[in-house]
Design an enzyme around this catalytic site. Structure first.
Site, PDB file in Angstrom:
ATOM      1  N   CYS A 115       0.848  -1.196   0.000  1.00 59.24           N
ATOM      2  CA  CYS A 115       0.000   0.000   0.000  1.00 59.24           C
ATOM      3  C   CYS A 115       0.886   1.250   0.000  1.00 59.24           C
ATOM      4  CB  CYS A 115      -0.902  -0.031   1.236  1.00 59.24           C
ATOM      5  SG  CYS A 115      -1.798   1.500   1.545  1.00 59.24           S
ATOM      6  N   CYS A 117       0.271   3.690   2.756  1.00 63.36           N
ATOM      7  CA  CYS A 117       0.807   3.243   4.053  1.00 63.36           C
ATOM      8  C   CYS A 117       2.302   3.536   4.141  1.00 63.36           C
ATOM      9  CB  CYS A 117       0.553   1.751   4.244  1.00 63.36           C
ATOM     10  SG  CYS A 117      -1.201   1.309   4.250  1.00 63.36           S
TER      11      CYS A 117
END
Length: 126
Positions: A42, A45
């Site tokens: 991600c 993230c």
């Protein structure tokens, strides 16, 4: 120093939280599972990680941080992902940093703001 716990997957998360007892605040960071290179699949993230780490420095030493790797990208993108469907987690976006047992949370771009992270982690108001 913040007490860290790392959990992978939904079932492991449920089992951990069911047995976990803490007298101090518990925060849960939901993130994409890390790849062999140590970074999450991600990108949001990965981008938020340094801000979250900086914000965590303001947390009281007794705080618990449960880092939950929700799974791979296909699992997360599935609208039936259990983290999305669970009435407690109700995830809409990664990363999400939440105070367990409350409605207090930071989602997505909010995790790029150290001041918001610090506020979440130091707020004693329940």
């Amino acid at each position: 120093m913040v007490v860290r716990h790392t959990i992978q997957g939904y079932e492991n998360f449920l089992k951990f939280m069911e047995k976990f007892e803490a007298n101090e605040p518990v925060y849960v960071l939901y993130s994409g599972t890390k790849l062999p290179n140590g970074k999450s699949w991600c990108s949001d993230c990965v981008e938020a990680e340094p801000f979250i780490e900086e914000g965590i420095k303001a947390a009281p030493e007794s705080v618990h941080l449960v880092v939950v790797e929700v799974g791979d990208r296909p699992l997360w993108k599935d609208l039936n992902c259990p983290f999305r469907k669970n009435s407690t987690t109700k995830l809409k976006v990664l990363p999400t940093l939440a105070r367990w047992g409350t409605q207090k949370r930071l989602e997505g771009d909010q995790c790029l703001k150290v001041d918001l992270i610090e506020m979440l982690l130091t707020d004693d108001d329940d």
